[in-house]
Design a protein around this motif. Structure first.
Motif, PDB file in Angstrom:
ATOM      1  N   MET A  65      -3.831  -2.244 -15.557  1.00 39.71           N
ATOM      2  CA  MET A  65      -4.998  -1.397 -15.281  1.00 39.71           C
ATOM      3  C   MET A  65      -6.269  -2.240 -15.322  1.00 39.71           C
ATOM      4  O   MET A  65      -6.504  -2.997 -16.253  1.00 39.71           O
ATOM      5  N   PHE A  66      -7.079  -2.118 -14.276  1.00 39.93           N
ATOM      6  CA  PHE A  66      -8.340  -2.827 -14.174  1.00 39.93           C
ATOM      7  C   PHE A  66      -9.479  -1.812 -14.248  1.00 39.93           C
ATOM      8  O   PHE A  66      -9.267  -0.615 -14.021  1.00 39.93           O
ATOM      9  N   ALA A  67     -10.665  -2.281 -14.541  1.00 38.00           N
ATOM     10  CA  ALA A  67     -11.807  -1.359 -14.625  1.00 38.00           C
ATOM     11  C   ALA A  67     -13.109  -2.103 -14.364  1.00 38.00           C
ATOM     12  O   ALA A  67     -13.203  -3.316 -14.541  1.00 38.00           O
TER      13      ALA A  67
ATOM     14  N   LEU B 193      -3.763  -1.982  -9.531  1.00 38.69           N
ATOM     15  CA  LEU B 193      -3.739  -2.945  -8.429  1.00 38.69           C
ATOM     16  C   LEU B 193      -2.300  -3.368  -8.133  1.00 38.69           C
ATOM     17  O   LEU B 193      -1.563  -3.781  -9.033  1.00 38.69           O
ATOM     18  N   ILE B 194      -1.924  -3.236  -6.867  1.00 38.57           N
ATOM     19  CA  ILE B 194      -0.610  -3.682  -6.420  1.00 38.57           C
ATOM     20  C   ILE B 194      -0.807  -4.694  -5.300  1.00 38.57           C
ATOM     21  O   ILE B 194      -1.463  -4.399  -4.294  1.00 38.57           O
ATOM     22  N   LYS B 195      -0.239  -5.879  -5.475  1.00 38.29           N
ATOM     23  CA  LYS B 195      -0.336  -6.912  -4.446  1.00 38.29           C
ATOM     24  C   LYS B 195       1.014  -7.080  -3.755  1.00 38.29           C
ATOM     25  O   LYS B 195       2.064  -7.039  -4.397  1.00 38.29           O
ATOM     26  N   SER B 196       0.942  -7.262  -2.449  1.00 42.21           N
ATOM     27  CA  SER B 196       2.172  -7.418  -1.678  1.00 42.21           C
ATOM     28  C   SER B 196       1.878  -8.217  -0.409  1.00 42.21           C
ATOM     29  O   SER B 196       0.733  -8.615  -0.165  1.00 42.21           O
ATOM     30  N   LYS B 197       2.895  -8.407   0.410  1.00 40.06           N
ATOM     31  CA  LYS B 197       2.736  -9.160   1.654  1.00 40.06           C
ATOM     32  C   LYS B 197       2.150  -8.249   2.729  1.00 40.06           C
ATOM     33  O   LYS B 197       2.792  -7.911   3.710  1.00 40.06           O
ATOM     34  N   ARG B 198       0.936  -7.855   2.529  1.00 40.26           N
ATOM     35  CA  ARG B 198       0.219  -7.021   3.495  1.00 40.26           C
ATOM     36  C   ARG B 198      -1.002  -7.782   3.983  1.00 40.26           C
ATOM     37  O   ARG B 198      -1.416  -8.773   3.365  1.00 40.26           O
ATOM     38  N   LYS B 199      -1.607  -7.305   5.055  1.00 42.79           N
ATOM     39  CA  LYS B 199      -2.730  -8.026   5.648  1.00 42.79           C
ATOM     40  C   LYS B 199      -4.087  -7.474   5.240  1.00 42.79           C
ATOM     41  O   LYS B 199      -5.097  -8.171   5.300  1.00 42.79           O
ATOM     42  N   THR B 200      -4.105  -6.219   4.840  1.00 42.82           N
ATOM     43  CA  THR B 200      -5.388  -5.584   4.531  1.00 42.82           C
ATOM     44  C   THR B 200      -5.364  -4.963   3.140  1.00 42.82           C
ATOM     45  O   THR B 200      -4.306  -4.804   2.517  1.00 42.82           O
ATOM     46  N   ILE B 201      -6.544  -4.577   2.677  1.00 43.58           N
ATOM     47  CA  ILE B 201      -6.678  -3.923   1.383  1.00 43.58           C
ATOM     48  C   ILE B 201      -6.862  -2.416   1.613  1.00 43.58           C
ATOM     49  O   ILE B 201      -7.509  -2.009   2.582  1.00 43.58           O
ATOM     50  N   SER B 202      -6.258  -1.627   0.775  1.00 46.90           N
ATOM     51  CA  SER B 202      -6.432  -0.176   0.882  1.00 46.90           C
ATOM     52  C   SER B 202      -6.762   0.389  -0.494  1.00 46.90           C
ATOM     53  O   SER B 202      -6.296  -0.113  -1.518  1.00 46.90           O
ATOM     54  N   ILE B 203      -7.567   1.447  -0.498  1.00 45.39           N
ATOM     55  CA  ILE B 203      -7.976   2.110  -1.745  1.00 45.39           C
ATOM     56  C   ILE B 203      -7.718   3.600  -1.574  1.00 45.39           C
ATOM     57  O   ILE B 203      -8.112   4.196  -0.571  1.00 45.39           O
ATOM     58  N   SER B 204      -7.061   4.197  -2.553  1.00 49.35           N
ATOM     59  CA  SER B 204      -6.788   5.633  -2.476  1.00 49.35           C
ATOM     60  C   SER B 204      -7.018   6.273  -3.839  1.00 49.35           C
ATOM     61  O   SER B 204      -6.899   5.622  -4.882  1.00 49.35           O
TER      62      SER B 204
ATOM     63  N   LYS C 227      -4.232  -1.413  -3.072  1.00 46.81           N
ATOM     64  CA  LYS C 227      -3.178  -2.277  -2.556  1.00 46.81           C
ATOM     65  C   LYS C 227      -3.843  -3.426  -1.818  1.00 46.81           C
ATOM     66  O   LYS C 227      -4.690  -3.201  -0.958  1.00 46.81           O
ATOM     67  N   ALA C 228      -3.457  -4.640  -2.194  1.00 47.28           N
ATOM     68  CA  ALA C 228      -4.142  -5.806  -1.638  1.00 47.28           C
ATOM     69  C   ALA C 228      -3.151  -6.907  -1.268  1.00 47.28           C
ATOM     70  O   ALA C 228      -2.048  -6.971  -1.808  1.00 47.28           O
ATOM     71  N   PRO C 229      -3.556  -7.809  -0.346  1.00 43.41           N
ATOM     72  CA  PRO C 229      -2.709  -8.948   0.022  1.00 43.41           C
ATOM     73  C   PRO C 229      -2.553  -9.910  -1.155  1.00 43.41           C
ATOM     74  O   PRO C 229      -3.457 -10.038  -1.992  1.00 43.41           O
ATOM     75  N   LEU C 230      -1.440 -10.577  -1.201  1.00 42.34           N
ATOM     76  CA  LEU C 230      -1.179 -11.541  -2.275  1.00 42.34           C
ATOM     77  C   LEU C 230      -2.210 -12.660  -2.295  1.00 42.34           C
ATOM     78  O   LEU C 230      -2.553 -13.192  -3.351  1.00 42.34           O
ATOM     79  N   ARG C 231      -2.724 -13.004  -1.107  1.00 39.14           N
ATOM     80  CA  ARG C 231      -3.640 -14.151  -0.997  1.00 39.14           C
ATOM     81  C   ARG C 231      -5.004 -13.899  -1.639  1.00 39.14           C
ATOM     82  O   ARG C 231      -5.732 -14.842  -1.937  1.00 39.14           O
ATOM     83  N   LEU C 232      -5.352 -12.626  -1.843  1.00 40.69           N
ATOM     84  CA  LEU C 232      -6.664 -12.312  -2.418  1.00 40.69           C
ATOM     85  C   LEU C 232      -6.645 -12.427  -3.946  1.00 40.69           C
ATOM     86  O   LEU C 232      -5.759 -11.893  -4.605  1.00 40.69           O
ATOM     87  N   SER C 233      -7.624 -13.102  -4.478  1.00 46.14           N
ATOM     88  CA  SER C 233      -7.733 -13.199  -5.931  1.00 46.14           C
ATOM     89  C   SER C 233      -8.192 -11.864  -6.492  1.00 46.14           C
ATOM     90  O   SER C 233      -8.769 -11.028  -5.783  1.00 46.14           O
TER      91      SER C 233
END
Length: 246
Positions: free
Chosen positions: A1-3, A15-26, A36-42
């Motif tokens: 959990m982040f805040a 925060l869930i990181k995976s092999k995706r290309k874009t970030i999504s917020i819901s 949900k964010a790409p693995l490459r993003l810090s």
């Protein structure tokens, strides 16, 4: 959990990181923020992008709080209202001196619970009438959900080349439905309270996972090819999902 802090509010998110290309917020119907964010993003870069959406997130969270505030805990007494297939029914409790088993049925605009006067088969120490009635209604919902959901799955499954596995209707706290790698379809029994066109959206959504086990553009294109108005149905579920609770 982040805040992070935004104005006077503390916004927490998963925060869930995976092999995706874009970030999504819901933001779900219970006020949980999922990123949900790409693995490459810090994590730092993800936080920067989330902060840019702070106003939108806060607006969604306030909307959820308003909805939760309006939702009152249901009472299992005469006059309370319950949803079934999107329609509202008034609870009517009838005590019967002849019947030996409790029953739940719909008659006109009433959800009728008939309970034996003696309640001999249902009385347990510490369990009152309201608990007995609640358990009976939940059992009835589950029975109806199994029939309706299987009916809707059968209605759409011929559109898919891959054959599905078994259909399981069960208690699911965080999901309306899911599809496993072997094609097993699992559905939350609470969706029986939603309108049938929403049940169809959930069923089609999970059937589409038979072909795409992700939520990439191809997946949503497939959903849209079957339900052109899926976005309206999806939005209904986001806004009203919290009402499908007991």
């Amino acid at each position: 959990m982040f805040a992070f802090q935004y104005n006077t509010s503390k916004i927490e998110y998963n925060l869930i990181k995976s092999k995706r290309k874009t970030i999504s917020i819901s933001v779900d119907s219970k006020g949980n923020v999922l990123v949900k964010a790409p693995l490459r993003l810090s994590d730092e870069k993800v936080l920067e992008l989330i902060k840019n959406k702070s106003s939108w997130i806060e607006e969604k969270l306030l909307l959820v709080q308003d909805t939760i505030g309006q939702q009152q805990e249901r009472q299992y007494k005469n006059g309370e209202t319950f949803y079934y297939l999107g329609n509202e029914y008034v609870l009517k409790i009838i005590e019967d001196t002849v019947k030996k088993r409790l029953s739940v049925n719909i008659y006109d605009d009433k959800l009728v619970v008939t309970i034996p006067t003696s309640k001999a088969d249902f009385i347990h120490e510490g369990i009152g009438n309201e608990t007995i009635i609640k358990l009976a209604i939940i059992k009835w919902y589950k029975q109806m959900a199994k029939v309706k959901i299987l009916e809707r799955v059968n209605s759409y499954e011929n559109l898919f080349a891959k054959k599905r596995g078994p259909v399981i209707v069960k208690e699911q706290k965080k999901r309306w439905g899911s599809c496993s790698q072997d094609g097993t379809l699992r559905f939350n029994w609470r969706i029986i309270m939603a309108p049938e066109y929403i049940i169809d959206y959930i069923v089609v959504h999970e059937l589409c996972h038979l072909k795409y086990m992700n939520h990439a553009r191809e997946f949503w294109n497939l959903v849209e090819s079957i339900l052109p108005d899926y976005k309206i149905r999806k939005e209904w579920l986001k806004k009203n999902g919290i009402m499908l609770e007991l």
